[in-house]
Design an enzyme around this catalytic site. Structure first.
Site, PDB file in Angstrom:
ATOM      1  N   LYS A 116     -40.405 -31.635   4.865  1.00  0.00           N
ATOM      2  CA  LYS A 116     -38.985 -31.365   5.066  1.00  0.00           C
ATOM      3  C   LYS A 116     -38.627 -31.141   6.537  1.00  0.00           C
ATOM      4  O   LYS A 116     -37.540 -31.503   6.981  1.00  0.00           O
ATOM      5  CB  LYS A 116     -38.553 -30.173   4.212  1.00  0.00           C
ATOM      6  N   GLU A 200     -31.889 -22.685   8.087  1.00  0.00           N
ATOM      7  CA  GLU A 200     -30.724 -23.505   8.421  1.00  0.00           C
ATOM      8  C   GLU A 200     -29.456 -22.821   7.931  1.00  0.00           C
ATOM      9  O   GLU A 200     -29.489 -21.894   7.119  1.00  0.00           O
ATOM     10  CB  GLU A 200     -30.856 -24.887   7.786  1.00  0.00           C
ATOM     11  N   GLU A 275     -30.481 -37.025  -0.337  1.00  0.00           N
ATOM     12  CA  GLU A 275     -29.690 -35.911  -0.831  1.00  0.00           C
ATOM     13  C   GLU A 275     -28.911 -35.253   0.306  1.00  0.00           C
ATOM     14  O   GLU A 275     -29.444 -35.036   1.391  1.00  0.00           O
ATOM     15  CB  GLU A 275     -30.585 -34.879  -1.515  1.00  0.00           C
ATOM     16  N   GLU A 288     -32.705 -33.849   2.076  1.00  0.00           N
ATOM     17  CA  GLU A 288     -34.029 -34.439   1.981  1.00  0.00           C
ATOM     18  C   GLU A 288     -33.913 -35.824   1.362  1.00  0.00           C
ATOM     19  O   GLU A 288     -32.859 -36.199   0.843  1.00  0.00           O
ATOM     20  CB  GLU A 288     -34.956 -33.568   1.119  1.00  0.00           C
ATOM     21  N   ASN A 290     -35.794 -38.214  -1.489  1.00  0.00           N
ATOM     22  CA  ASN A 290     -36.767 -38.325  -2.571  1.00  0.00           C
ATOM     23  C   ASN A 290     -37.250 -39.763  -2.642  1.00  0.00           C
ATOM     24  O   ASN A 290     -36.467 -40.679  -2.903  1.00  0.00           O
ATOM     25  CB  ASN A 290     -36.145 -37.902  -3.903  1.00  0.00           C
ATOM     26  N   PHE A 348     -32.839 -18.715 -21.400  1.00  0.00           N
ATOM     27  CA  PHE A 348     -33.390 -20.062 -21.247  1.00  0.00           C
ATOM     28  C   PHE A 348     -34.924 -20.065 -21.305  1.00  0.00           C
ATOM     29  O   PHE A 348     -35.593 -20.819 -20.597  1.00  0.00           O
ATOM     30  CB  PHE A 348     -32.914 -20.713 -19.941  1.00  0.00           C
TER      31      PHE A 348
END
Length: 510
Positions: A116, A200, A275, A288, A290, A348
């Site tokens: 990254k 960031e 993205e 980033e 993918n 969940f």
């Protein structure tokens, strides 16, 4: 073109690749762990090879076993799907050394985008807008606080090798920056064996919007519009759509052109996704890239008319893209819901077990289900909890939402718990319908989790009638016992009382 390919994956994506390969006249080889011996992708493939125990680290993640399966079956190429080895630079390089084609980008592109920190520097050099931040490794929490102050709060602290929500914190002050840095370092070291962390600027009211790119080995790269992926729970996508209700044509073009520049900077071949985080003022910043097929790729396929798996195979075989940027369509609206084995009413929690009943809605040109399970099969504890992806298409966004809600209503799953009711509730939320949401939507609207008893309904009388009818049918079946005395058989009353949210409704059934 290849005569035989191996799919180095399992479940839904393996079945998805097999379908396209079969349509193209290409034979397929499945690999499977001992836990997946009876899995759907094994049944669909022309050949199947067992590669080890249930644990992924002993089967699906073992490069040597995948290569051995290729040699044993004569597979000329490998499609990695997503997850597992799909973004593993060493896997791609190992296949190349053995003369086996990797259906995806070259190893150098995977390596360049996999880190990254390095990818952000590369993106900046390529003229791609990046978030203000500190991309060099940070040596201590105290230094992290100094850097955060310089950037300006709020800031996001992220692990360089992070993913899936791991190694990520947001800090609004010095104390949170100090604590968040230490937590990220420890989490990243344990999860990825890489403790490098960067900081960031945190974009307020952010949306997660990604651009699908496609390149070939002849230097051609196009973008296939955007996907809106902001409906997330703990950084895991729940609902995706294409196009985005937030993006205008000028912003789409600007984002697409930057994505293409980045892809060309690493000589990208195959399908990939760039993205971006998009702020409330439509400013966008690179997150980033993918270097694989995304879970949500079907929504792009429905609005462009392209089969991305087919395009990946053709590019890997050396073919040139058969279309230019001007030929890329954007017609209608598509939405995808990830149906997972989890219990929304209990935080969940993951759910496993046998699918006693699995009846997806009837497929059509507007209703598509991508799955890797079948009725009577198992949802395993060893792998991802996704049961299926329900994808729907409409001429407008409102039509796509309605189509998806109807499809989810028709989806019948018995056995493991699932999130269909929760996804339906999100689709029916006024903010979602208006397109007024950010990545914080679920956290804001369901801060205590999902309570199914609070779900909205449109027709109270219909619910009461259905409940009474189903109950009567149950009593009818239960009363059909043998040996009852003639003239004294159990008689069912046509009257019933249905309690709906503590309100009693008297019903007469004829």
């Amino acid at each position: 073109m290849f005569k035989k390919i191996l799919i180095a994956n399992r479940g839904e994506i393996a079945c998805r690749v097999i379908r396209t390969a079969r349509r193209m006249g290409i034979a397929t080889v499945a690999v499977y762990s001992e836990a997946d011996r009876s899995a759907l992708h094994v049944e669909l493939a022309d050949e199947a090879v067992c590669i080890g125990p249930a644990a992924a680290r002993e089967s699906y993640l073992v490069i040597d076993k995948i290569i051995a399966a290729c040699k044993a079956t004569g597979a000329e190429a490998v499609h990695p799907g997503y997850g597992f080895l799909s973004e593993n630079e060493a896997f791609c390089a190992a296949l190349e050394r053995e003369g086996i084609v990797f259906i995806g980008p070259k190893a150098h592109a995977i390596g360049a985008m996999g880190d990254k920190i390095a990818s952000k520097k590369l993106a900046k050099d390529a003229g791609v807008t990046t978030i203000p931040g500190w991309n060099d490794p940070i040596e201590s929490p105290e230094r992290a606080v100094e850097i955060a102050r310089g950037i300006g709060y709020p800031v996001m602290i992220k692990a360089s090798a992070g993913g899936g929500g791991k190694g990520l914190r947001v800090a609004f002050n010095d104390a949170e920056a100090h604590e968040g840095f230490a937590s990220c370092v420890n989490e990243a070291k344990n999860a990825f064996n890489d403790d490098r962390v960067f900081i960031e600027k945190f974009v307020e009211e952010p949306r997660h919007i990604e651009i699908q790119v496609l390149g070939d080995s002849h230097g051609n790269v196009v973008y296939l519009n955007e996907r809106e992926c902001s409906i997330q729970r703990r950084h895991q996508k729940v609902i995706e759509e294409a196009p985005s209700p937030f993006i205008d044509p000028d912003t789409r073009r600007a984002m697409g052109e930057q994505a293409v520049r980045l892809a060309k900077a690493v000589q990208y071949e195959s399908a990939g996704t760039v993205e971006f985080v998009v702020g409330r003022d439509k400013s966008f910043y690179f997150l980033e890239m993918n270097t694989r097929l995304q879970v949500e790729h079907p929504v792009t396929e429905l609005i462009t008319g392209l089969d991305l798996v087919e395009q990946m195979i053709r590019v890997a075989a050396g073919e040139k893209l058969a279309f230019t940027q001007a030929d890329v369509k954007l017609e209608g609206w598509a939405m995808e819901a990830r149906i997972c084995a989890e219990d929304p009413a209990r935080g969940f929690l993951p759910s496993v077990g046998r699918l006693i009943r699995y009846r997806p809605p009837v497929a059509s040109d507007r209703v598509r289900v991508d799955t890797g399970v079948f009725e009577g099969g198992e949802v395993s504890m060893h792998y991802d909890s996704m049961i299926a992806k329900q994808i729907c298409y409409g001429a407008t966004r409102a039509e796509a939402i309605a189509q998806l809600r109807d499809a989810l209503d028709a989806f019948c799953i018995r056995g493991p718990n699932h999130n269909i009711a929760f996804v339906s509730a999100v689709l029916g939320h006024p903010r979602f319908a208006a397109g007024n949401f950010t990545t914080a939507f679920i956290a804001e609207e369901y801060p205590q989790g999902y309570d199914p008893t609070t779900a909205a309904y449109e027709d109270e009388a219909l619910l009461v009638a259905v409940a009474a009818t189903v109950h009567q049918r149950y009593i009818e079946r239960a009363s059909r016992i043998v040996g009852q005395l003639p003239g004294h058989e159990f008689r069912i009353s046509p009257d019933a009382v249905v309690r709906l949210r503590d309100v009693e409704h008297r019903v007469h059934i004829e």
